[in-house]
Structure formats: structure tokens, C-alpha cells
Design an enzyme around this catalytic site. Structure first.
Site, PDB file in Angstrom:
ATOM      1  N   GLY A  83       0.826  -1.210   0.000  1.00 52.04           N
ATOM      2  CA  GLY A  83       0.000   0.000   0.000  1.00 52.04           C
ATOM      3  C   GLY A  83       0.855   1.253   0.000  1.00 52.04           C
ATOM      4  O   GLY A  83       1.879   1.300   0.678  1.00 52.04           O
ATOM      5  N   ARG A 142       0.605  -4.722  -5.084  1.00 53.28           N
ATOM      6  CA  ARG A 142       0.660  -5.909  -4.223  1.00 53.28           C
ATOM      7  C   ARG A 142       0.826  -7.091  -5.177  1.00 53.28           C
ATOM      8  O   ARG A 142      -0.147  -7.575  -5.746  1.00 53.28           O
ATOM      9  CB  ARG A 142      -0.631  -6.040  -3.413  1.00 53.28           C
ATOM     10  CG  ARG A 142      -0.896  -4.878  -2.467  1.00 53.28           C
ATOM     11  CD  ARG A 142      -1.995  -5.208  -1.500  1.00 53.28           C
ATOM     12  NE  ARG A 142      -2.471  -4.049  -0.772  1.00 53.28           N
ATOM     13  CZ  ARG A 142      -1.883  -3.526   0.313  1.00 53.28           C
ATOM     14  NH1 ARG A 142      -0.774  -4.071   0.778  1.00 53.28           N
ATOM     15  NH2 ARG A 142      -2.395  -2.488   0.915  1.00 53.28           N
ATOM     16  N   ASP A 178       5.398  -5.293   5.728  1.00 55.12           N
ATOM     17  CA  ASP A 178       5.925  -6.620   6.086  1.00 55.12           C
ATOM     18  C   ASP A 178       5.994  -7.578   4.894  1.00 55.12           C
ATOM     19  O   ASP A 178       6.987  -8.283   4.713  1.00 55.12           O
ATOM     20  CB  ASP A 178       5.145  -7.228   7.254  1.00 55.12           C
ATOM     21  CG  ASP A 178       3.642  -7.269   7.020  1.00 55.12           C
ATOM     22  OD1 ASP A 178       3.164  -6.681   6.023  1.00 55.12           O
ATOM     23  OD2 ASP A 178       2.929  -7.888   7.830  1.00 55.12           O
ATOM     24  N   THR A 223       4.300   2.246   5.441  1.00 55.23           N
ATOM     25  CA  THR A 223       2.908   1.794   5.537  1.00 55.23           C
ATOM     26  C   THR A 223       2.211   2.679   6.556  1.00 55.23           C
ATOM     27  O   THR A 223       2.803   3.019   7.582  1.00 55.23           O
ATOM     28  CB  THR A 223       2.795   0.314   5.974  1.00 55.23           C
ATOM     29  OG1 THR A 223       1.430   0.083   6.390  1.00 55.23           O
ATOM     30  CG2 THR A 223       3.708  -0.056   7.118  1.00 55.23           C
ATOM     31  N   ASP A 231       0.004   1.808   8.506  1.00 54.92           N
ATOM     32  CA  ASP A 231      -0.495   1.012   9.635  1.00 54.92           C
ATOM     33  C   ASP A 231       0.377   1.044  10.896  1.00 54.92           C
ATOM     34  O   ASP A 231      -0.081   0.692  11.974  1.00 54.92           O
ATOM     35  CB  ASP A 231      -0.655  -0.462   9.218  1.00 54.92           C
ATOM     36  CG  ASP A 231      -1.845  -0.675   8.302  1.00 54.92           C
ATOM     37  OD1 ASP A 231      -2.583   0.293   8.055  1.00 54.92           O
ATOM     38  OD2 ASP A 231      -2.029  -1.814   7.833  1.00 54.92           O
ATOM     39  N   ASP A 236       2.639  -0.987  11.774  1.00 58.50           N
ATOM     40  CA  ASP A 236       2.584  -2.336  12.343  1.00 58.50           C
ATOM     41  C   ASP A 236       3.873  -3.111  12.110  1.00 58.50           C
ATOM     42  O   ASP A 236       3.870  -4.325  11.997  1.00 58.50           O
ATOM     43  CB  ASP A 236       1.400  -3.112  11.743  1.00 58.50           C
ATOM     44  CG  ASP A 236       1.477  -3.212  10.228  1.00 58.50           C
ATOM     45  OD1 ASP A 236       2.320  -2.523   9.618  1.00 58.50           O
ATOM     46  OD2 ASP A 236       0.695  -3.982   9.641  1.00 58.50           O
ATOM     47  N   ARG A 258      -5.421  -3.005   8.956  1.00 55.19           N
ATOM     48  CA  ARG A 258      -5.949  -4.350   8.727  1.00 55.19           C
ATOM     49  C   ARG A 258      -5.905  -5.191   9.993  1.00 55.19           C
ATOM     50  O   ARG A 258      -6.907  -5.679  10.459  1.00 55.19           O
ATOM     51  CB  ARG A 258      -5.122  -5.025   7.640  1.00 55.19           C
ATOM     52  CG  ARG A 258      -5.866  -6.076   6.868  1.00 55.19           C
ATOM     53  CD  ARG A 258      -4.913  -6.931   6.059  1.00 55.19           C
ATOM     54  NE  ARG A 258      -3.893  -6.168   5.370  1.00 55.19           N
ATOM     55  CZ  ARG A 258      -3.953  -5.822   4.092  1.00 55.19           C
ATOM     56  NH1 ARG A 258      -4.968  -6.162   3.369  1.00 55.19           N
ATOM     57  NH2 ARG A 258      -2.974  -5.136   3.537  1.00 55.19           N
TER      58      ARG A 258
END
Ligand code: F6P
Length: 353
Positions: free
Chosen positions: A42, A103, A134, A157, A159, A161, A203
Site C-alpha cells: 500500500g 501488491r 511486512d 505503511t 499502519d 505495524d 488491517r
């Protein structure tokens, strides 16, 4: 403060006071003349700043730089263009990614990675900087492990994460975009005495939700990392009402456990006759002008990535902690877990009464 020790084995040890640990870099002996850079997964605001920093640092060091189009898809299909200092002009303030991204799930296949690696070798691309999340780092690690192509990752990203960095590129911008939206939703929520459920991206990560919930003065935040029972959410809304707070904002991450925002609204209606409006912020969180924090992260990380490759390091991710660059093995960046945002969620709950 970091101290480096060169050991006889192919390891570069680095003591990192901030992490309070030794980072043992994997090393390569390739002479890097041509460098490839790509963005994958993304998109995230700040990616352009990182591309610019990678390119201009590498050019300053006398390297030739190639920008791969659309991530690993471009590596597989030989889609790349040479980048110059001038082609990096006026991109630092732009959202998205100049190189485009994708992706490309086929990259999970070893035979696809072998084609991409051969393509790089054919053109004499000696090393790769991968800006992504990741999944992208799994691909980068495999290029090193299977084909000995020196690689460094930059966490890009929204996120946040990724293990090994306090912040990923794009996270700060996404949080600010979502916070501005919540401020606007609050105006109408208050005017109508309504309950709103605002779903933010993430997500499997509640980091955006937790930051935005606290910054936006939400009643409650529901994140995938912690289970929040429905009864607790209902009690919170009803208690607030009883105290005279007639409007409420709940922030949920899209991966939240009770279900996505519409499911939660449905359950609130069925179980407690609470009529909640749903707003899904979606991809607006991925776009827009990057904040100064994201631009500067991109610049620092892009520069550090090239420096790491040129000092013989590989298979690592550049991160940031307390304003300093830190490094993590690529493999750890996607196998170890980022700390959950639980303290921010708890603070939001403490302050919203
Ligand atoms: O890039 C991270 C992310 O924005 C997640 O928060 C979200 O779940 C996902 O990407 C959406 O991906 P896509 O745009 O491919 O649907």
C-alpha cells in the site's frame, strides 16, 4: 550513540543505546555501483521523500540509481527508469509514490523471485532498497537469502505495524487526516446528539485508531490487538448519556474484533437500541500531502539505507527510535510483533467521562 566493531566473521556489530542491545548486521562484499529502489504494498505519504533521499544520497556517492515501477511487479517485468537528481525535484511534498506500487502476490513464488533476481543481475543492479511493509520485506529478505542481492528495507505503511521502528512512513499523515475528519464528524454528532462509529484503516493494527481516538477525544477505541466486549461498549455509551453527554464518537480499526463498523452498529441497535451512524474513512487516509514528520522520516531513512548498503550491511530494515536511526534484521521486522497500542486506548477511556 552507536559504536561499530568490525569482526572477522561477516558480521558488523553495532551497540545501540536506545534499543539497549547489540544489532549484529549481516554483511555483503558486493561493490555497489548501480542501485535499484522500489515501493511495494500500500502506498503511504512520505514514500516520495524516501525515494528522493535514496536517489540523492546514492548519486552523491557516485552510484547510478534506477527506480523500479510498481514494486516487485516491475522487477519481474524489467520496468525501471534511471533516476537523476532533477527527476527528484518537487516530489517531497507529494503524497502517493512517484514509482507507483503494487501488491504482487506472485512474488511469494521462488521461481518468480528467481526471474526478478536474474533481471537485476542482467542489468547490473547490485543492490535494492525496498520501501514497503511486512509483505514487501519478506520479498526483500528472500532476494538476499536466495540470490545474495544486498537489500535494505524502509518501513512505508500507514499502519505502523512493523517491529523495529517507532513510526512507519505515512502513519503520522494518516493519523492527522483521520483526526481532521473526526473533528468534522464531531460537529454534526453534537448538533444531532448522535453516536458515530468511525472506522479507520489498519488491517490487523489498531495504531491509527488508538492515536486518532486519543487525539480526537473519542468515547472509546476498539482495536484488533485487544478484545473489547460489546457490553463494555454499550455501557460506555449509556453511562455517557446518563452523564449528559448526548453525542459519542467510537473509533474502530477495520480489523477490530467485534466486527467491522457496520457489524458493530448493527449489534448496538439490536442489543441496546442505540442508533449509531457509521463513517468509514477508507483510502483518504492513504493520500494527501505528507506531514513534516513523514517527510523527514523519509529523508532520514532513505539516507541511512544507502549508507548501510555502502558500508557493507544487508538484510536489514531502517527504523527510528527517539529521533535516532535504528536497525533491525528484515526477518525480525515481520516475524516479531510491534507493541500493541493498549496504553493509548486505556488513556482515551480514562479521559472520556
Ligand atoms: O497499506 C495498509 C492498508 O492501508 C491497510 O490499512 C488496509 O487494510 C489495506 O492497506 C488496504 O489495502 P488495499 O488498498 O490494497 O485495499
Amino acid at each position: 550513540m552507536r559504536a561499530f566493531f568490525l569482526l572477522p566473521s561477516p558480521m558488523l556489530f553495532c551497540f545501540d543505546e536506545k534499543m539497549d542491545s547489540f544489532f549484529k548486521a549481516t554483511t555483503h562484499s558486493a561493490k555497489i555501483k548501480q542501485l535499484a529502489v522500489l515501493t511495494s504494498g500500500g502506498d503511504a505519504p512520505g514514500m516520495n521523500s524516501a525515494i528522493r533521499a535514496v536517489t540523492r544520497t546514492a548519486l552523491q556517492k557516485g552510484l547510478t540509481v534506477f527506480g523500479v515501477q510498481s514494486g516487485y511487479h516491475g522487477l519481474y517485468h524489467k520496468k525501471w527508469t534511471q533516476l537523476t537528481a532533477r527527476s527528484m525535484a518537487n516530489i517531497i511534498q507529494r503524497g502517493g509514490t512517484l514509482l507507483k506500487t503494487a501488491r504482487f502476490t506472485d512474488f511469494l513464488k521462488a521461481e518468480v523471485r528467481a526471474v526478478a533476481a536474474n533481471n537485476m543481475k542482467d542489468l547490473g543492479l547490485d543492490a535494492l532498497v525496498c520501501i514497503g511493509g511486512d509483505g514487501s520485506f519478506r520479498g526483500a529478505h528472500a532476494l538476499w537469502a536466495e540470490h545474495q542481492i544486498p537489500v535494505v528495507g524502509i518501513p512505508g505503511t500507514i499502519d505502523n505495524d512493523i517491529y523495529g521502528t517507532e513510526k512507519t512512513l505515512g502513519f503520522d499523515t494518516a493519523v492527522n487526516t483521520a483526526m481532521e475528519a473526526i473533528d468534522k464528524i464531531r460537529d454534526t454528532a453534537e448538533s444531532h446528539d448522535r453516536v458515530f462509529i468511525v472506522e479507520v484503516m489498519g488491517r490487523n493494527s489498531g495504531h491509527i485508531a488508538a492515536q486518532v481516538g486519543l487525539a480526537g477525544g473519542a468515547e472509546d477505541v476498539i482495536v484488533p490487538e485487544d478484545f473489547t466486549p460489546l457490553d463494555q461498549i454499550i455501557k460506555k455509551i449509556l453511562d455517557s448519556k446518563n452523564k449528559g453527554k448526548l453525542s459519542s464518537i467510537l473509533v474502530t480499526a477495520e480489523g477490530q474484533k467485534p466486527g467491522r463498523a457496520y457489524d458493530l452498529a448493527e449489534q448496538l441497535r439490536k442489543r441496546a437500541n442505540i442508533d449509531a451512524k457509521v463513517v468509514i474513512l477508507g483510502h483518504i487516509q492513504r493520500g494527501g500531502t505528507p506531514t513534516a514528520t513523514d517527510r523527514n522520516l523519509g529523508s532520514m531513512m532513505g539516507n541511512a539505507a544507502v549508507e548501510a548498503l555502502l558500508t557493507g550491511e544487508t538484510d536489514l530494515m531502517i527504523g527510528v527510535r527517539a529521533g535516532h536511526i535504528v536497525k533491525t534484521h528484515l526477518h525480525e521486522s515481520y516475524t516479531l510483533k510491534q507493541e500493541p497500542p493498549t496504553p493509548l486506548v486505556q488513556l482515551t477511556r480514562t479521559l472520556s467521562f
